[in-house]
Structures are given as structure tokens and as C-alpha cells.
Design a protein around this motif. Sequence first.
Motif, PDB file in Angstrom:
ATOM      1  N   LEU A 241      61.343  15.427  13.209  1.00 43.45           N
ATOM      2  CA  LEU A 241      60.384  15.207  14.284  1.00 43.45           C
ATOM      3  C   LEU A 241      60.781  16.032  15.491  1.00 43.45           C
ATOM      4  O   LEU A 241      61.963  16.120  15.830  1.00 43.45           O
ATOM      5  CB  LEU A 241      60.343  13.733  14.702  1.00 43.45           C
ATOM      6  N   ALA A 242      59.793  16.633  16.106  1.00 41.88           N
ATOM      7  CA  ALA A 242      59.988  17.327  17.378  1.00 41.88           C
ATOM      8  C   ALA A 242      58.961  16.736  18.336  1.00 41.88           C
ATOM      9  O   ALA A 242      57.804  16.556  17.964  1.00 41.88           O
ATOM     10  CB  ALA A 242      59.774  18.825  17.225  1.00 41.88           C
ATOM     11  N   TYR A 243      59.405  16.417  19.525  1.00 45.71           N
ATOM     12  CA  TYR A 243      58.471  15.844  20.486  1.00 45.71           C
ATOM     13  C   TYR A 243      58.731  16.403  21.871  1.00 45.71           C
ATOM     14  O   TYR A 243      59.822  16.889  22.179  1.00 45.71           O
ATOM     15  CB  TYR A 243      58.573  14.312  20.507  1.00 45.71           C
ATOM     16  N   ARG A 244      57.708  16.343  22.675  1.00 46.92           N
ATOM     17  CA  ARG A 244      57.810  16.688  24.084  1.00 46.92           C
ATOM     18  C   ARG A 244      56.960  15.705  24.855  1.00 46.92           C
ATOM     19  O   ARG A 244      55.891  15.306  24.392  1.00 46.92           O
ATOM     20  CB  ARG A 244      57.322  18.104  24.357  1.00 46.92           C
ATOM     21  N   ARG A 245      57.433  15.354  26.016  1.00 43.31           N
ATOM     22  CA  ARG A 245      56.686  14.432  26.872  1.00 43.31           C
ATOM     23  C   ARG A 245      56.073  15.235  28.013  1.00 43.31           C
ATOM     24  O   ARG A 245      56.758  16.000  28.694  1.00 43.31           O
ATOM     25  CB  ARG A 245      57.608  13.366  27.424  1.00 43.31           C
TER      26      ARG A 245
ATOM     27  N   PHE B  66      50.702  15.547  13.249  1.00 44.59           N
ATOM     28  CA  PHE B  66      50.699  15.832  14.679  1.00 44.59           C
ATOM     29  C   PHE B  66      50.174  14.581  15.360  1.00 44.59           C
ATOM     30  O   PHE B  66      49.094  14.106  15.024  1.00 44.59           O
ATOM     31  CB  PHE B  66      49.772  17.015  14.966  1.00 44.59           C
ATOM     32  N   LEU B  67      50.936  14.036  16.286  1.00 45.03           N
ATOM     33  CA  LEU B  67      50.559  12.795  16.971  1.00 45.03           C
ATOM     34  C   LEU B  67      50.591  12.975  18.479  1.00 45.03           C
ATOM     35  O   LEU B  67      51.443  13.695  18.997  1.00 45.03           O
ATOM     36  CB  LEU B  67      51.525  11.660  16.621  1.00 45.03           C
ATOM     37  N   LEU B  68      49.690  12.293  19.161  1.00 46.60           N
ATOM     38  CA  LEU B  68      49.753  12.142  20.611  1.00 46.60           C
ATOM     39  C   LEU B  68      49.849  10.656  20.877  1.00 46.60           C
ATOM     40  O   LEU B  68      48.982   9.881  20.438  1.00 46.60           O
ATOM     41  CB  LEU B  68      48.512  12.708  21.290  1.00 46.60           C
TER      42      LEU B  68
ATOM     43  N   LEU C 125      52.045  11.287  28.120  1.00 45.46           N
ATOM     44  CA  LEU C 125      51.808  11.496  26.698  1.00 45.46           C
ATOM     45  C   LEU C 125      53.004  12.137  26.001  1.00 45.46           C
ATOM     46  O   LEU C 125      53.640  13.039  26.546  1.00 45.46           O
ATOM     47  CB  LEU C 125      50.592  12.396  26.488  1.00 45.46           C
ATOM     48  N   PHE C 126      53.252  11.665  24.792  1.00 39.87           N
ATOM     49  CA  PHE C 126      54.243  12.276  23.920  1.00 39.87           C
ATOM     50  C   PHE C 126      53.494  13.051  22.847  1.00 39.87           C
ATOM     51  O   PHE C 126      52.613  12.498  22.178  1.00 39.87           O
ATOM     52  CB  PHE C 126      55.120  11.213  23.251  1.00 39.87           C
ATOM     53  N   PHE C 127      53.821  14.314  22.684  1.00 40.37           N
ATOM     54  CA  PHE C 127      53.267  15.162  21.633  1.00 40.37           C
ATOM     55  C   PHE C 127      54.342  15.230  20.557  1.00 40.37           C
ATOM     56  O   PHE C 127      55.428  15.750  20.801  1.00 40.37           O
ATOM     57  CB  PHE C 127      52.953  16.555  22.177  1.00 40.37           C
TER      58      PHE C 127
ATOM     59  N   ARG D  95      46.957   8.056  20.405  1.00 41.06           N
ATOM     60  CA  ARG D  95      45.678   8.495  20.950  1.00 41.06           C
ATOM     61  C   ARG D  95      45.025   9.580  20.106  1.00 41.06           C
ATOM     62  O   ARG D  95      43.831   9.805  20.193  1.00 41.06           O
ATOM     63  CB  ARG D  95      45.854   8.992  22.387  1.00 41.06           C
ATOM     64  N   PHE D  96      45.828  10.231  19.274  1.00 43.72           N
ATOM     65  CA  PHE D  96      45.328  11.316  18.432  1.00 43.72           C
ATOM     66  C   PHE D  96      46.307  11.474  17.273  1.00 43.72           C
ATOM     67  O   PHE D  96      47.519  11.386  17.471  1.00 43.72           O
ATOM     68  CB  PHE D  96      45.259  12.607  19.260  1.00 43.72           C
TER      69      PHE D  96
END
Length: 145
Positions: free
Chosen positions: A59-63, A5-7, A67-69, A15-16
Motif C-alpha cells: 500500500l502507498a498512501y498520501r494525505r 485505488f481508494l480515497l 483525504l487519504f489517497f 469516498r471513492f
Amino acid sequence: MLRFFLLVNKQGQTRFSRYYSGMPIQAEERVLMEADIARKCLKRSDVQCSIFEYGQYKLAYRRYASLFFVIGFDEEENHLSILELVQAYVEILNTYFDNVCELDIMFNIEKVHVILEEMVSNGRIVETNKHNVLAPVLEMNKASR
């Protein structure tokens, strides 16, 4: 199963990050992988699908704002449930921080970790109810006063 899990911000800085079991990757490799994932997410347009393959992972992401999660997962997970996890996580962060921003995450990284740990255990989604997730964090706040 969730693998990581990335931010990531719009400049491509992580950032995380949280990695789950089964990820025997050295720190240097993680940095390179995170940078590559960030570049790929930043390059994608708004009309492209927010789920795509990256090596052995999906990969699944949302902005959200700046920030991108990003969640890396394997084939057995339901793709849409991953996007819903991101949505629930952002809503919980917004509730806790009253409109979360990048600085909230940077200066309260331990709370961000605790909230995610309440939602995901060993790479499995265990809780998405906002009140159930926030209860331990709010108790920690009371105890630290």
C-alpha cells in the motif's frame, strides 16, 4: 500492477474506490478491507513511511487535507512511481476542480472516475500528463452544455 485505488476521509469513510482485474473480492469483503486499510492509514504517524505491506499487497498512501489517497499494488510496481501517480492525480483534480475537496469528489464522482481511467487502464499507468488527461473530460463538459 495496481490492484485498487481508494480515497478515504479522516473518519475512515471510503469516498471513492476503483478495483482492477485480478481482484475477485465480494462486496462485503471489500467493505471490510477498505475499513481496515483506512484504520491502518489513520493510525500511522507523519514520520512513518507511507508505503507498507497489507496482506498480499503493498500500500502507498498520501494525505492531502482531509483525504487519504491509497493505492494497493503488487511487488512488480515501482514504489516511488506509485507515490508520483498519487501526486499527479491530486494535481489534476486540483486543476479541474480548482482546489479539490471531499464534496467535489462526492458530487462529481463520475468525473473523478473518468480522470482516473484516463491515467490508469487495467491496473497499468498509461498517462500522467495533465493536459492529456483533462482533454477528454473538458470535451465531455462542452458536449453536455
